[in-house]
Design a protein around this motif. Sequence first.
Motif, PDB file in Angstrom:
ATOM      1  N   THR A  17       0.712  -1.285  -0.118  1.00 61.88           N
ATOM      2  CA  THR A  17       0.033  -0.073   0.015  1.00 61.88           C
ATOM      3  C   THR A  17       0.935   1.115  -0.035  1.00 61.88           C
ATOM      4  O   THR A  17       0.680   2.178  -0.583  1.00 61.88           O
ATOM      5  N   THR A  55       2.471   1.539  -3.596  1.00 66.14           N
ATOM      6  CA  THR A  55       1.650   2.060  -4.761  1.00 66.14           C
ATOM      7  C   THR A  55       0.983   3.622  -4.431  1.00 66.14           C
ATOM      8  O   THR A  55       1.031   4.226  -5.420  1.00 66.14           O
ATOM      9  N   ALA A  56       0.659   3.645  -2.996  1.00 69.12           N
ATOM     10  CA  ALA A  56       0.119   5.050  -2.931  1.00 69.12           C
ATOM     11  C   ALA A  56       1.286   6.068  -3.095  1.00 69.12           C
ATOM     12  O   ALA A  56       0.825   7.267  -3.424  1.00 69.12           O
ATOM     13  N   TYR A  76      -6.926   3.196  -6.143  1.00 70.44           N
ATOM     14  CA  TYR A  76      -5.040   3.364  -6.347  1.00 70.44           C
ATOM     15  C   TYR A  76      -5.154   5.003  -6.425  1.00 70.44           C
ATOM     16  O   TYR A  76      -4.157   5.503  -6.025  1.00 70.44           O
ATOM     17  N   ARG A 118      -7.130   7.545  -5.505  1.00 72.47           N
ATOM     18  CA  ARG A 118      -7.681   8.312  -4.236  1.00 72.47           C
ATOM     19  C   ARG A 118      -6.213   8.061  -3.130  1.00 72.47           C
ATOM     20  O   ARG A 118      -5.976   9.129  -2.625  1.00 72.47           O
ATOM     21  N   ALA A 119      -5.827   6.830  -3.384  1.00 68.76           N
ATOM     22  CA  ALA A 119      -4.791   6.942  -2.308  1.00 68.76           C
ATOM     23  C   ALA A 119      -3.356   7.527  -2.774  1.00 68.76           C
ATOM     24  O   ALA A 119      -2.799   8.046  -1.780  1.00 68.76           O
ATOM     25  N   GLN A 157      -3.567  10.256  -4.313  1.00 65.74           N
ATOM     26  CA  GLN A 157      -3.766  11.841  -3.977  1.00 65.74           C
ATOM     27  C   GLN A 157      -3.791  12.085  -2.384  1.00 65.74           C
ATOM     28  O   GLN A 157      -3.451  13.098  -2.152  1.00 65.74           O
ATOM     29  N   ALA A 158      -4.246  10.944  -1.735  1.00 61.18           N
ATOM     30  CA  ALA A 158      -4.323  11.218  -0.394  1.00 61.18           C
ATOM     31  C   ALA A 158      -2.858  11.172   0.333  1.00 61.18           C
ATOM     32  O   ALA A 158      -2.642  12.067   1.410  1.00 61.18           O
ATOM     33  N   ARG A 159      -2.014  10.473  -0.267  1.00 59.18           N
ATOM     34  CA  ARG A 159      -0.590  10.317   0.316  1.00 59.18           C
ATOM     35  C   ARG A 159       0.281  11.436  -0.108  1.00 59.18           C
ATOM     36  O   ARG A 159       1.053  11.884   0.612  1.00 59.18           O
ATOM     37  N   THR A 160       0.199  11.803  -1.380  1.00 63.41           N
ATOM     38  CA  THR A 160       0.986  12.766  -1.929  1.00 63.41           C
ATOM     39  C   THR A 160       0.530  14.419  -1.741  1.00 63.41           C
ATOM     40  O   THR A 160       1.774  15.332  -2.177  1.00 63.41           O
ATOM     41  N   GLY A 161      -0.752  14.388  -1.595  1.00 60.55           N
ATOM     42  CA  GLY A 161      -1.182  15.902  -1.918  1.00 60.55           C
ATOM     43  C   GLY A 161      -1.401  16.185  -3.386  1.00 60.55           C
ATOM     44  O   GLY A 161      -1.469  17.547  -3.843  1.00 60.55           O
ATOM     45  N   TYR A 162      -0.886  15.286  -4.492  1.00 69.77           N
ATOM     46  CA  TYR A 162      -1.489  15.806  -5.736  1.00 69.77           C
ATOM     47  C   TYR A 162      -2.874  16.077  -6.132  1.00 69.77           C
ATOM     48  O   TYR A 162      -3.891  15.511  -5.690  1.00 69.77           O
TER      49      TYR A 162
END
Lengths: 192, 183
Positions: free
Chosen positions: A22, A25-26, A54, A56-57, A59-64
């Motif tokens: 996770t 990939t995130a 994938y 959404r994860a 975007q949530a992790r990187t702030g993209y």
Amino acid sequence: MRFVLALLATLLVGTALGLAATRWTASNRQGFSAEQAGPWIAWPKAGTSEAEPYARAFQARTGYVPLGGGDGVALFALSDSDGRPLEGNCAYDVGGAVPAARFWTLEAFSPRGRPVAGPLGRLGFTSAEVMHDAAGHFMVAVSPQVRPGNWLQVATPGRFVLVLRLYETVLSASAFSLEADALPAITRGACR
Amino acid sequence: MIFALPFFLGAVLIAVMVHLASLLALPGFATNDAYARLGRNAPIDQVAALTQAQIAALDLPFYDRSFETAVCKYDLSAGVLRLRAPSPDTMLLVTLIARGGNVYFSVSDRAAIKGLVEVLVGTDAQIEQIEASDKDDEVLGELRVRAPKPQGVALIRVFAPDETSKARAAEEAAQASCQIETL
């Protein structure tokens, strides 16, 4: 006793592997349902409510912040038109046709998404400032050394990513089809 | 070897399940998503203009620096959000991002009426309450949007096609307004 230990180890190893997958990939994958044409890759649904888990994860992790579905399309190039990764010590010609759009921008980033502009300070080109030829085609020189015409200086020792964003374009998230001929080609020149 | 096989398969199965569950749960625990970054120093229910230096400090990956940016961090627990942004000379993008990072709505100045993009953001219940009190012959000047979560951030971006248009674009982005209206 041996059985219980093996069971515990199974649980631990499984959980660790799952979490590591996770995390990887995130951090590294914008999603799996990508569209590709030549060197350009797009995730047209990333900025819609139909985005895959994938995306959404990521975007949530990187702030993209992806482009909203109706706003346009972001095309990412990690390699040139011959499939070789984009390297900071090589010169590239990026040019040709661009699909019809209200505006477009071309920018260079590190693989993690940080700008890799040189000391000249230019972060990219927009459709409004780039010089076109009589046929409406454009050519941007992406290289570490100075070049005549539209020059985008890239200052990174490693690999980089080109992002072409088409705002309010004929391509849309719902009816998305890319053709390499309609997109700029990325041709590698000399490498140091 | 035969003894180890079921444990190996078990570990793979657990890994797949943990991966899928944690992937789906990740947006709920995100502390560094676009909502968190853009809203970190932003006032709530107000528009705050961001300079290019402030945008750079937020470290948003692959962010298009050809835009001038303003943000409005909102919380719908006290009422609906009314967001207004005037049409600029170039192009305006209004993007709504829910807590957790998901872009759930976006609109450009093409949707402007009389030079103004007006968006009303509410939860499902709030929008239903508004729709119930609508008069049939009323013409709406606003776009109504259902937010998946009460907290989020609106990104107001004005395109600056070259260096000379940056100051004007920044002014135009800062002219946007957002306010909470109690129902």
